[in-house]
Scaffold this motif. Structure first.
Motif, PDB file in Angstrom:
ATOM      1  N   UNK A  24       6.040  23.130   6.906  1.00  0.00           N
ATOM      2  CA  UNK A  24       7.807  22.988   6.072  1.00  0.00           C
ATOM      3  C   UNK A  24       8.969  22.355   6.888  1.00  0.00           C
ATOM      4  N   UNK A  25       9.186  21.517   6.120  1.00  0.00           N
ATOM      5  CA  UNK A  25      10.341  20.998   6.803  1.00  0.00           C
ATOM      6  C   UNK A  25      11.811  22.377   6.996  1.00  0.00           C
ATOM      7  N   UNK A  26      12.048  23.123   8.579  1.00  0.00           N
ATOM      8  CA  UNK A  26      13.602  23.667   7.402  1.00  0.00           C
ATOM      9  C   UNK A  26      15.223  22.699   7.845  1.00  0.00           C
ATOM     10  N   UNK A  27      15.631  22.951   7.435  1.00  0.00           N
ATOM     11  CA  UNK A  27      17.007  22.348   6.988  1.00  0.00           C
ATOM     12  C   UNK A  27      18.030  23.354   7.246  1.00  0.00           C
ATOM     13  N   UNK A  28      19.144  22.838   7.970  1.00  0.00           N
ATOM     14  CA  UNK A  28      20.239  23.069   7.971  1.00  0.00           C
ATOM     15  C   UNK A  28      20.800  24.221   6.370  1.00  0.00           C
ATOM     16  N   UNK A  29      21.870  24.830   6.304  1.00  0.00           N
ATOM     17  CA  UNK A  29      22.776  24.947   4.994  1.00  0.00           C
ATOM     18  C   UNK A  29      24.385  24.894   5.131  1.00  0.00           C
ATOM     19  N   UNK A  30      24.060  23.927   4.675  1.00  0.00           N
ATOM     20  CA  UNK A  30      25.434  23.607   5.055  1.00  0.00           C
ATOM     21  C   UNK A  30      26.683  23.162   3.830  1.00  0.00           C
ATOM     22  N   UNK A  31      27.969  23.810   4.234  1.00  0.00           N
ATOM     23  CA  UNK A  31      29.248  23.985   2.935  1.00  0.00           C
ATOM     24  C   UNK A  31      30.236  24.692   3.613  1.00  0.00           C
ATOM     25  N   UNK A  32      31.219  24.507   2.652  1.00  0.00           N
ATOM     26  CA  UNK A  32      32.865  24.235   2.561  1.00  0.00           C
ATOM     27  C   UNK A  32      33.694  25.574   2.525  1.00  0.00           C
ATOM     28  N   UNK A  33      33.303  26.138   2.982  1.00  0.00           N
ATOM     29  CA  UNK A  33      34.550  27.507   3.035  1.00  0.00           C
ATOM     30  C   UNK A  33      36.287  27.783   3.561  1.00  0.00           C
ATOM     31  N   UNK A  34      37.067  28.594   2.684  1.00  0.00           N
ATOM     32  CA  UNK A  34      38.386  28.075   3.022  1.00  0.00           C
ATOM     33  C   UNK A  34      38.153  29.477   4.787  1.00  0.00           C
ATOM     34  N   UNK A  35      39.374  29.144   5.567  1.00  0.00           N
ATOM     35  CA  UNK A  35      39.100  30.250   6.739  1.00  0.00           C
ATOM     36  C   UNK A  35      40.077  30.712   7.152  1.00  0.00           C
ATOM     37  N   UNK A  36      40.515  31.911   7.166  1.00  0.00           N
ATOM     38  CA  UNK A  36      41.634  32.840   7.169  1.00  0.00           C
ATOM     39  C   UNK A  36      42.201  33.140   8.971  1.00  0.00           C
ATOM     40  N   UNK A  37      42.984  32.490   9.750  1.00  0.00           N
ATOM     41  CA  UNK A  37      42.964  32.338  10.612  1.00  0.00           C
ATOM     42  C   UNK A  37      44.212  33.501  11.419  1.00  0.00           C
ATOM     43  N   UNK A  38      44.063  34.775  11.382  1.00  0.00           N
ATOM     44  CA  UNK A  38      44.895  35.448  12.055  1.00  0.00           C
ATOM     45  C   UNK A  38      46.049  35.034  12.521  1.00  0.00           C
ATOM     46  N   UNK A  39      47.274  35.819  13.251  1.00  0.00           N
ATOM     47  CA  UNK A  39      48.692  35.365  14.540  1.00  0.00           C
ATOM     48  C   UNK A  39      47.732  36.283  15.247  1.00  0.00           C
ATOM     49  N   UNK A  40      47.560  37.844  15.156  1.00  0.00           N
ATOM     50  CA  UNK A  40      47.140  38.044  16.153  1.00  0.00           C
ATOM     51  C   UNK A  40      45.307  38.165  16.436  1.00  0.00           C
ATOM     52  N   UNK A  41      45.056  39.021  17.599  1.00  0.00           N
ATOM     53  CA  UNK A  41      43.721  37.901  18.272  1.00  0.00           C
ATOM     54  C   UNK A  41      43.366  40.022  18.451  1.00  0.00           C
ATOM     55  N   UNK A  96      17.378  26.929  12.663  1.00  0.00           N
ATOM     56  CA  UNK A  96      16.601  27.273  13.651  1.00  0.00           C
ATOM     57  C   UNK A  96      17.738  27.137  15.035  1.00  0.00           C
ATOM     58  N   UNK A  97      18.214  27.950  15.194  1.00  0.00           N
ATOM     59  CA  UNK A  97      19.219  28.136  16.345  1.00  0.00           C
ATOM     60  C   UNK A  97      18.903  28.506  17.436  1.00  0.00           C
ATOM     61  N   UNK A  98      19.425  27.403  18.272  1.00  0.00           N
ATOM     62  CA  UNK A  98      19.012  27.735  19.186  1.00  0.00           C
ATOM     63  C   UNK A  98      19.193  29.936  20.195  1.00  0.00           C
ATOM     64  N   UNK A 103      23.610  31.547  14.844  1.00  0.00           N
ATOM     65  CA  UNK A 103      23.226  30.584  14.040  1.00  0.00           C
ATOM     66  C   UNK A 103      24.149  30.037  12.759  1.00  0.00           C
ATOM     67  N   UNK A 104      25.800  30.465  13.622  1.00  0.00           N
ATOM     68  CA  UNK A 104      25.942  29.649  12.165  1.00  0.00           C
ATOM     69  C   UNK A 104      27.300  28.838  13.201  1.00  0.00           C
ATOM     70  N   UNK A 105      27.709  27.622  12.597  1.00  0.00           N
ATOM     71  CA  UNK A 105      28.230  26.257  13.116  1.00  0.00           C
ATOM     72  C   UNK A 105      29.398  26.515  12.384  1.00  0.00           C
ATOM     73  N   UNK A 106      30.923  26.631  12.714  1.00  0.00           N
ATOM     74  CA  UNK A 106      31.930  25.790  12.324  1.00  0.00           C
ATOM     75  C   UNK A 106      32.631  24.672  13.176  1.00  0.00           C
TER      76      UNK A 106
END
Length: 118
Positions: A24-41, A96-98, A103-106
Motif C-alpha cells: 500500500x502506497x503511503x502518502x503524507x497528510x497535508x493540511x493548513x493550520x493557523x499557528x500562534x508564535x509567542x513573543x517569548x522563547x 515515512x519520516x526519517x 514526522x511533522x514539517x511546517x
C-alpha cells in the motif's frame, strides 16, 4: 504427504497476503493550520543535540498550550524575538519520516499578524 502440501500452500498464502499488505502506497497528510508564535522563547533539546537550546513557543489553533519548536522549524519563516505572530502554515505529516527527526514539517504560507510586544 497431503498434509505437507496443505501446510506449504497455507504458508504461501499467508506470505502472499502479508506482502500484499506491505504494497500500500503511503502518502503524507497535508493540511493548513493557523499557528500562534509567542513573543517569548523556551528551551528544548533537539534530537542529536548535546544540550538545551533556545526554541520558539508555538501553538496550533485549537490547542491549549504552547510547545517548543526549534528556530527554522517553519520553512520560510524568520522569527524575531519580542514579536507575537499569527501564521497560516502548511502542516505536512510524513507517512515515512526519517529515523533521525520528527514526522511533522511546517511551511509558511502567510503571516496574518506580526505584533511587537513591549
Amino acid at each position: 504427504m497431503r498434509t505437507a502440501k496443505l501446510t506449504a500452500l497455507a504458508i504461501a498464502l499467508l506470505c502472499a497476503v502479508g506482502l500484499a499488505g506491505c504494497n500500500k502506497a503511503k502518502e503524507d497528510k497535508i493540511g493548513t493550520v493557523r499557528m500562534y508564535v509567542s513573543a517569548e522563547t523556551g528551551t528544548c533539546t533537539p534530537w542529536g543535540s548535546d544540550g538545551p537550546v533556545e526554541c520558539m513557543l508555538v501553538m496550533e489553533e485549537g490547542a491549549d498550550t504552547y510547545t517548543n519548536l526549534v528556530f527554522g522549524g517553519i520553512s520560510g519563516f524568520t522569527y524575531e524575538k519580542g514579536h507575537e505572530y499569527v501564521l497560516q502554515v502548511e502542516k505536512r505529516t510524513l507517512a515515512d519520516p526519517p529515523a533521525d527527526s520528527g514526522n511533522v514539517r511546517y511551511r509558511l504560507l502567510e503571516i496574518l499578524e506580526d505584533k511587537p510586544v513591549m
